[in-house]
Scaffold this motif. Sequence first.
Motif, PDB file in Angstrom:
ATOM      1  N   VAL A 401       0.855  -1.193   0.000  1.00  0.00           N
ATOM      2  CA  VAL A 401       0.000   0.000   0.000  1.00  0.00           C
ATOM      3  C   VAL A 401       0.891   1.244   0.000  1.00  0.00           C
ATOM      4  O   VAL A 401       1.961   1.254   0.607  1.00  0.00           O
ATOM      5  N   LYS A 402       0.423   2.279  -0.693  1.00  0.00           N
ATOM      6  CA  LYS A 402       1.240   3.475  -0.871  1.00  0.00           C
ATOM      7  C   LYS A 402       0.820   4.578   0.102  1.00  0.00           C
ATOM      8  O   LYS A 402      -0.371   4.737   0.391  1.00  0.00           O
ATOM      9  N   ILE A 403       1.812   5.330   0.591  1.00  0.00           N
ATOM     10  CA  ILE A 403       1.539   6.500   1.416  1.00  0.00           C
ATOM     11  C   ILE A 403       1.159   7.644   0.478  1.00  0.00           C
ATOM     12  O   ILE A 403       1.985   8.163  -0.275  1.00  0.00           O
ATOM     13  N   LYS A 404      -0.128   8.030   0.542  1.00  0.00           N
ATOM     14  CA  LYS A 404      -0.651   9.050  -0.370  1.00  0.00           C
ATOM     15  C   LYS A 404      -0.355  10.455   0.115  1.00  0.00           C
ATOM     16  O   LYS A 404      -0.005  11.351  -0.673  1.00  0.00           O
ATOM     17  N   SER A 405      -0.517  10.673   1.417  1.00  0.00           N
ATOM     18  CA  SER A 405      -0.252  12.008   1.963  1.00  0.00           C
ATOM     19  C   SER A 405       0.043  11.908   3.458  1.00  0.00           C
ATOM     20  O   SER A 405      -0.220  10.884   4.087  1.00  0.00           O
ATOM     21  N   ILE A 406       0.568  12.975   4.019  1.00  0.00           N
ATOM     22  CA  ILE A 406       0.917  13.040   5.439  1.00  0.00           C
ATOM     23  C   ILE A 406       0.098  14.150   6.092  1.00  0.00           C
ATOM     24  O   ILE A 406       0.154  15.307   5.675  1.00  0.00           O
ATOM     25  N   THR A 407      -0.666  13.798   7.111  1.00  0.00           N
ATOM     26  CA  THR A 407      -1.428  14.815   7.852  1.00  0.00           C
ATOM     27  C   THR A 407      -0.960  14.928   9.299  1.00  0.00           C
ATOM     28  O   THR A 407      -1.409  15.800  10.036  1.00  0.00           O
ATOM     29  N   ASN A 408      -0.057  14.047   9.699  1.00  0.00           N
ATOM     30  CA  ASN A 408       0.485  14.051  11.054  1.00  0.00           C
ATOM     31  C   ASN A 408       1.534  15.166  11.168  1.00  0.00           C
ATOM     32  O   ASN A 408       2.548  15.146  10.460  1.00  0.00           O
ATOM     33  N   GLU A 409       1.272  16.145  12.037  1.00  0.00           N
ATOM     34  CA  GLU A 409       2.187  17.282  12.164  1.00  0.00           C
ATOM     35  C   GLU A 409       3.587  16.847  12.565  1.00  0.00           C
ATOM     36  O   GLU A 409       4.584  17.441  12.138  1.00  0.00           O
ATOM     37  N   ASN A 410       3.686  15.799  13.380  1.00  0.00           N
ATOM     38  CA  ASN A 410       5.004  15.322  13.810  1.00  0.00           C
ATOM     39  C   ASN A 410       5.798  14.703  12.665  1.00  0.00           C
ATOM     40  O   ASN A 410       7.025  14.608  12.730  1.00  0.00           O
ATOM     41  N   LEU A 411       5.081  14.247  11.636  1.00  0.00           N
ATOM     42  CA  LEU A 411       5.755  13.615  10.499  1.00  0.00           C
ATOM     43  C   LEU A 411       5.896  14.544   9.296  1.00  0.00           C
ATOM     44  O   LEU A 411       6.496  14.161   8.291  1.00  0.00           O
ATOM     45  N   LYS A 412       5.326  15.750   9.392  1.00  0.00           N
ATOM     46  CA  LYS A 412       5.357  16.673   8.267  1.00  0.00           C
ATOM     47  C   LYS A 412       6.771  16.967   7.777  1.00  0.00           C
ATOM     48  O   LYS A 412       7.017  17.145   6.585  1.00  0.00           O
ATOM     49  N   GLN A 413       7.717  17.024   8.727  1.00  0.00           N
ATOM     50  CA  GLN A 413       9.099  17.322   8.350  1.00  0.00           C
ATOM     51  C   GLN A 413       9.717  16.201   7.502  1.00  0.00           C
ATOM     52  O   GLN A 413      10.720  16.409   6.821  1.00  0.00           O
ATOM     53  N   GLU A 415       7.845  14.531   5.230  1.00  0.00           N
ATOM     54  CA  GLU A 415       6.871  14.281   4.163  1.00  0.00           C
ATOM     55  C   GLU A 415       7.534  13.913   2.840  1.00  0.00           C
ATOM     56  O   GLU A 415       7.114  12.989   2.148  1.00  0.00           O
ATOM     57  N   ASN A 416       8.582  14.634   2.463  1.00  0.00           N
ATOM     58  CA  ASN A 416       9.248  14.354   1.187  1.00  0.00           C
ATOM     59  C   ASN A 416       9.874  12.968   1.160  1.00  0.00           C
ATOM     60  O   ASN A 416      10.001  12.353   0.093  1.00  0.00           O
ATOM     61  N   ASP A 417      10.299  12.493   2.354  1.00  0.00           N
ATOM     62  CA  ASP A 417      10.942  11.176   2.420  1.00  0.00           C
ATOM     63  C   ASP A 417       9.910  10.044   2.474  1.00  0.00           C
ATOM     64  O   ASP A 417      10.217   8.913   2.080  1.00  0.00           O
ATOM     65  N   LEU A 418       8.695  10.333   2.964  1.00  0.00           N
ATOM     66  CA  LEU A 418       7.703   9.274   3.170  1.00  0.00           C
ATOM     67  C   LEU A 418       6.641   9.199   2.073  1.00  0.00           C
ATOM     68  O   LEU A 418       6.192   8.106   1.710  1.00  0.00           O
ATOM     69  N   LYS A 419       6.224  10.362   1.576  1.00  0.00           N
ATOM     70  CA  LYS A 419       5.156  10.379   0.591  1.00  0.00           C
ATOM     71  C   LYS A 419       5.561   9.613  -0.675  1.00  0.00           C
ATOM     72  O   LYS A 419       6.635   9.834  -1.229  1.00  0.00           O
ATOM     73  N   GLY A 420       4.703   8.663  -1.084  1.00  0.00           N
ATOM     74  CA  GLY A 420       4.990   7.850  -2.273  1.00  0.00           C
ATOM     75  C   GLY A 420       5.662   6.531  -1.958  1.00  0.00           C
ATOM     76  O   GLY A 420       5.770   5.661  -2.831  1.00  0.00           O
ATOM     77  N   LYS A 457      11.139   5.763  -2.759  1.00  0.00           N
ATOM     78  CA  LYS A 457      11.023   6.095  -4.187  1.00  0.00           C
ATOM     79  C   LYS A 457      12.246   5.668  -4.991  1.00  0.00           C
ATOM     80  O   LYS A 457      12.189   5.567  -6.216  1.00  0.00           O
ATOM     81  N   ASN A 458      13.359   5.402  -4.304  1.00  0.00           N
ATOM     82  CA  ASN A 458      14.581   4.948  -4.992  1.00  0.00           C
ATOM     83  C   ASN A 458      14.694   3.429  -5.044  1.00  0.00           C
ATOM     84  O   ASN A 458      15.708   2.890  -5.493  1.00  0.00           O
TER      85      ASN A 458
END
Length: 466
Positions: A401-413, A415-420, A457-458
């Motif tokens: 399953v794919k991570i579509k978006s991040i809404t957790n404020e603690n994980l927002k930093q 986001e670029n590493d987790l999204k996708g 993503k890599n």
Amino acid sequence: MKRFSTLFLVSLLSGVTTLGAYKLLFDDNGYFSKNHNNITTLASEYGVKTVGLSANTVDFTEAAEKTIHTVVHVKNVSRTTVSNPLLEYFYGFRGGQEQEQVGTGSGVIISEDGYIVTNNHVVKDASLIEITLNNKQSFKAKVIGTDSKMDIALLKIDAGEKLPYTTFANSDSVRIGEWALAVGNPYNLTSTVTAGIISAKARNLDTSGIQSFIQTDAAVNPGNSGGALVNTRGELIGINTMISSPTGSYTGYSFAIPSNIARKIIQDLMEFGNVQRGILGVEGGELNALASKELGVKETEGFYIKKVSKNSGAEKAGLGKGDIIIKIDDQNIATYADLSGYINAKRPNDKVEVTIIRNENTKVVPVILSKNEIFNTEFKGLELENIDGLDKKKFHIDYGVKIKSITNENLKQYENDLKGNIILSIDNIKAKDLETVSNILKNKDESQSIQMEMINKNGQIIRIII
């Protein structure tokens, strides 16, 4: 004189009893007469009911004769490379010896031009599939498509002639207590027919795929997998798939994929090349006495909605938390297996009439089923969705399953590493799809930490704890 009268009365009663017993048991319609068909009539305050006590009252021969010519033997040849650890350790030898493995099972011809349905596990990893007909002719088969989630595979042979085939029955109409025949090739014994009754419907065995089996007590053993479960008219009501046994062989119950689900998967594979999954878009659980008490509802049967998925057909139709689904179309919904079994036989954009209880009032709501790929769920501020064909091809995977978006404020930093990223497992349980993930997460509290294994993503495997 008094003694004589007593003896006479006893003799008279004995004679009447003897004559009555003879008439009852041995007369033309007596129980042991040639004309008697072992039929007992039970009288009650509700009327008279005829109950058959003999197999003579049901004729299996026609159904058996029709079915054995449509059930085939499936031979699966696969090749694996076996390494030698001693050679690797002492001599650095990295090669291996190729070994051939042979598995067998059954299949059912469903069209005169040679389409055959069987279980996916019967043909999995096959390098060669050989089909043997009831008349001993053999043909190589090609795989048209498979569905590992529902354990169905569609094969095709070219026999050069029209073949006998089995027609589908409506498995939703099957009744508990109805006779059924299981036809297959257990232990390589071809054209084996066993009889039993339908023991239960919509049986949930907590498998990661199908959760709505037909249960029978017809004897099914290894080799029966992929074979036919038919009614007394010889119509296909299920594909025999598994047994529940501590020994690995038949001990009382066997399970079949309902024909309505199998037929829908086959049609999808033939028309689209893949399975089109429709979803209602609700999460929750089935009701029982304990669950109803905890939720504070009167109903003890049905599916209680705890959450409605975003952008799903259920959300657009207005279904909400606290609604209790008791019927879909004409199908009564008492358990989760009832619901999933019925929806699994549907496609995206199919319209269903959902009967719910809301605030103790009954209401019918039309719902258009969503496509499974747009189904998403959220947990700990991670919005998840099913992966598509491009993801599978890019990362050489067939689940996740794919991570579509991040809404957790603690994980927002991050986001670029987790999204996708694509999650492969949660707490060491394979994340096959969102349905599986939802079942894993529904038993976990938001405050509990969970471990995830994922592909970034890599294409690198990473592990995180959140």
